[in-house]
Design a protein around this motif. Sequence first.
Motif, PDB file in Angstrom:
ATOM      1  N   MET A 113       0.825  -1.201   0.000  1.00 54.61           N
ATOM      2  CA  MET A 113       0.000   0.000   0.000  1.00 54.61           C
ATOM      3  C   MET A 113       0.860   1.253   0.000  1.00 54.61           C
ATOM      4  SD  MET A 113      -3.434  -0.648   1.902  1.00 54.61           S
ATOM      5  CE  MET A 113      -3.009  -0.887   3.582  1.00 54.61           C
ATOM      6  N   ARG A 143      -1.533  -5.706   1.463  1.00 59.06           N
ATOM      7  CA  ARG A 143      -2.952  -5.789   1.154  1.00 59.06           C
ATOM      8  C   ARG A 143      -3.489  -7.201   1.259  1.00 59.06           C
ATOM      9  NH1 ARG A 143      -4.959  -1.303  -1.756  1.00 59.06           N
ATOM     10  NH2 ARG A 143      -3.274  -0.172  -2.729  1.00 59.06           N
ATOM     11  N   LYS A 187      -9.137  -5.817   0.666  1.00 59.22           N
ATOM     12  CA  LYS A 187      -9.998  -4.646   0.480  1.00 59.22           C
ATOM     13  C   LYS A 187     -11.458  -5.066   0.306  1.00 59.22           C
ATOM     14  CE  LYS A 187      -9.934  -3.979  -4.462  1.00 59.22           C
ATOM     15  NZ  LYS A 187      -8.882  -3.956  -5.465  1.00 59.22           N
TER      16      LYS A 187
END
Lengths: 222, 671
Positions: free
Chosen positions: A96, A150, A213
């Motif tokens: 990220m 992530r 996510k």
Amino acid sequence: MAGLPLYAQLINLLAAILLLLAFAMLAQRRVLSLIDLFAAQGVALTASTAIVAWGTGQTHLWFSAALTLVLKVFVLPWILYRLIRRLDVRWDVEGMVNIPTTMLIGIVLVVFSFNLAYPISQLASTVTRSTLGIAIACVMLSFLMMITRRKAIPQVIGFLSMENGLFFAATSATYGMPMVVELGIALDVLVGMVILGVFFFQIREQFDSLDLKHLEKLKEPE
Amino acid sequence: MSADPAPTFALWATLAAIGAWLVLGAIGLAAPRRLRFVSRVLFPLGCAVGAALAAVALAALDDAPATLVLPLGLPDLPFHVRLDALSAFFLVILGAAGCAISLFSVGYFRSSDGTAPGLVCFLYHAFLASMAAVLVADDAYLFMVAWESMALSSYFLVTTEHRIPEIRRAGFLYLLIAHLGAIAILLCFGVLQGGSGDYAFDAMRSATLAGAWPSVAFFLALFGFGAKAGLLPLHVWLPEAHPAAPSPVSALMSGVMLKTAIYGLLRVGFDLLPFHAWWWGVVALALGLLTALYGVVFAAAQTDMKRLLAYSSIENIGILVAGIGLAILFSAYGMAPLAAIAATAVCYHALNHALFKSLLFLATGSVLHATRERSLGRLGGLIHRMPWVAGCALVGTLAIAGLPPLNGFVSEWMLLQAFLFTPRLPQSFVNMLVPVLAAALVLAAALAAYVMVKFYGVVFLGQPREPGLANAHDAGRPERVALVALAAGCVALGVFPGPVIGLLEPLTVMLAGVPALAPGQGSWLLLAPISEQRASYAPLVVLVVIAAVVLLAIAAVRRLWHGRVRRAPPWDCGFPLLTPRMQDTAEGFGQPIRQVFEPFFRMERELPTPFDAAPRYSVTIGDRLWHALYLPVARAAEAAARVVGRLQQGRISVYLVYSFLTLLALLFFVR
């Protein structure tokens, strides 16, 4: 440094290697290499524990070293490899925050850890006390790795390597925790790994991906 | 603790009754689905326990206080129990009303998709037992334990039909306000122990509080017990929870549970606090009368019969608190005889309200069972279908309306006498206030009569408004017995006030220091609080006169009537298509009050235009306090939650950053 006995010098060397590996993990994008690095960290940890056991004559540390070798060098990497093969998630990891920034934050953390460890290591009476700062730095860097990734698997590796840092802190500051505690932690790590493995399958079933996510959808709507 | 009074038979019997109720509840819990067993065996046994408790407590009214330390509770923190006149009197209320309500429940509870019958039986008896425990508690610890069990068991009873969302909502509101009150009561006990760390009531009696602390304790008690009793502005739960609960539970809550709050106020105000300040009395008086007016005005505007009764309970609680305020005012000025009259009126009214409000709630329960209808707009003419229920409800209605020779009149009359006898008080502004407050009390009493005319007239008189009402059936035998017993109690308390006040004497002496009736004043026939020259009331004479006038009128009509009968249709104003729906409705009857007291309400009206094909009229009556006080608080809480909610991002890495930063900060500051 001339006054230090050989085993203490070896431990300092291994501590440096551990820190280097932590930084390498922070910078590593490929999941498979990450697991290799984790296994390497396990080897370094085993070696340092064995050397402390040899140098100080704490016999129970031999058991710790054996446990670490079996668990962190063979079992956990093997489980992770299997998971990756079964889940077919060999892709590269997209962080990220970009790598140079992460490294800079890591350096700040290391400085902070040394600053933090200084008063504690003055109080400790063990020969390995100077490595406490490195141990704390390893914990912090692993934490940072968990934050910046992530995907689910690198986060789990970050979690496991954080446990490595804690273990190293325990050996270096107090010659290891009592055997019961160590056994308990080892079991926890193993069970945690199994549970996380199950979760991986569930997450992928639900979202067709291990990208975290997607989990943001679980939040209560505004 | 040298003069530790020994436990008496009455105290043991009370504890045994609490234990018996708990055992009955536990048996019910063991057989949750066996409706016949629960209703035919357990509820009658609970009824018998209630009757025994009432009898024992009645006999114990003039006993010396008895105490006992139970081997229960936490280590080094045992439960203390005590039975004195105040506890005994409220135990009489609990036992008598509980007995009648249990008897009524025999035929009331049926299997539904709500809580299982055995569970209801458990909660019901736990509710009774915890109320009894509140009344005998002699330390803050047992009191709070019993108080909270009372709140919890009644919460679960209110939400018996928990599949209906409005009922769950009503239950939550009740639980919330009950907890607010409980916090205030806990703080009140914390103030009362005066730093000694001893939470037994005995220690509180001897504790000396300096400065403003007694006032703090009193107002915390007023707030805490007021929340349970439904005092303004904490009354909002009452009109929601009472209609939500099954009728026997509403009767128990309104008839008995609200009285435990009055008991708590009397216990703290007259027993635990060493002295009184006059302005406490003024505040309680004003708040009580405001509550009474508010309650009765809203009752006049209701169209749901149980909501109407709930608002009427608020009114009666207001009158009780006003009476307590008056008693405090008098005793602060050292006017013990007047304080005694006010205190007697309060206790008498508490007893009366327990009887007639239980009676009316049970009667609505019968109506509800017979018709499945709660809205006044769909009832009517039930006096022909349900003569027993209608007859008993008539007695209750007349009593609550405060008509002689029934019991409601006696207590309201005595309270009014206490107002009217007020001599020149040292405070001139209080002197000016008292007549105004007396007028407010009379207004509330008159409006209560209006409300009850509406209630009885719309439900029982006239023609049935819906065709389905033709199938309504009268209550079963146990229900009838319970209703008749309560109605008989209302009549007896109304006709023989002298002996009742004689029984209350130990209680009055405990609260005010002197008996309400001076020796030689009054007898079983005549009630004269101060002296016969100033005011006296002979209910038996009133009854005899009423009966004589009625009989004479009947005899006269028989004698003078020519005997010719001509049957003809009634005059229909030239409009031949009259239907039962054209009768005066609850909305119509309450409309003048709605107009006069418009500032009280928040009305949302939907009026039809002349061109509507299907004209519709609707009006919803909202509570201004709800909008002015509760909703802003709720909105503020929601806004705060939204700010805190920004922390929830839904991303694991953000959460990890939180814990990482916390870790860093802790490491930085702790090292």
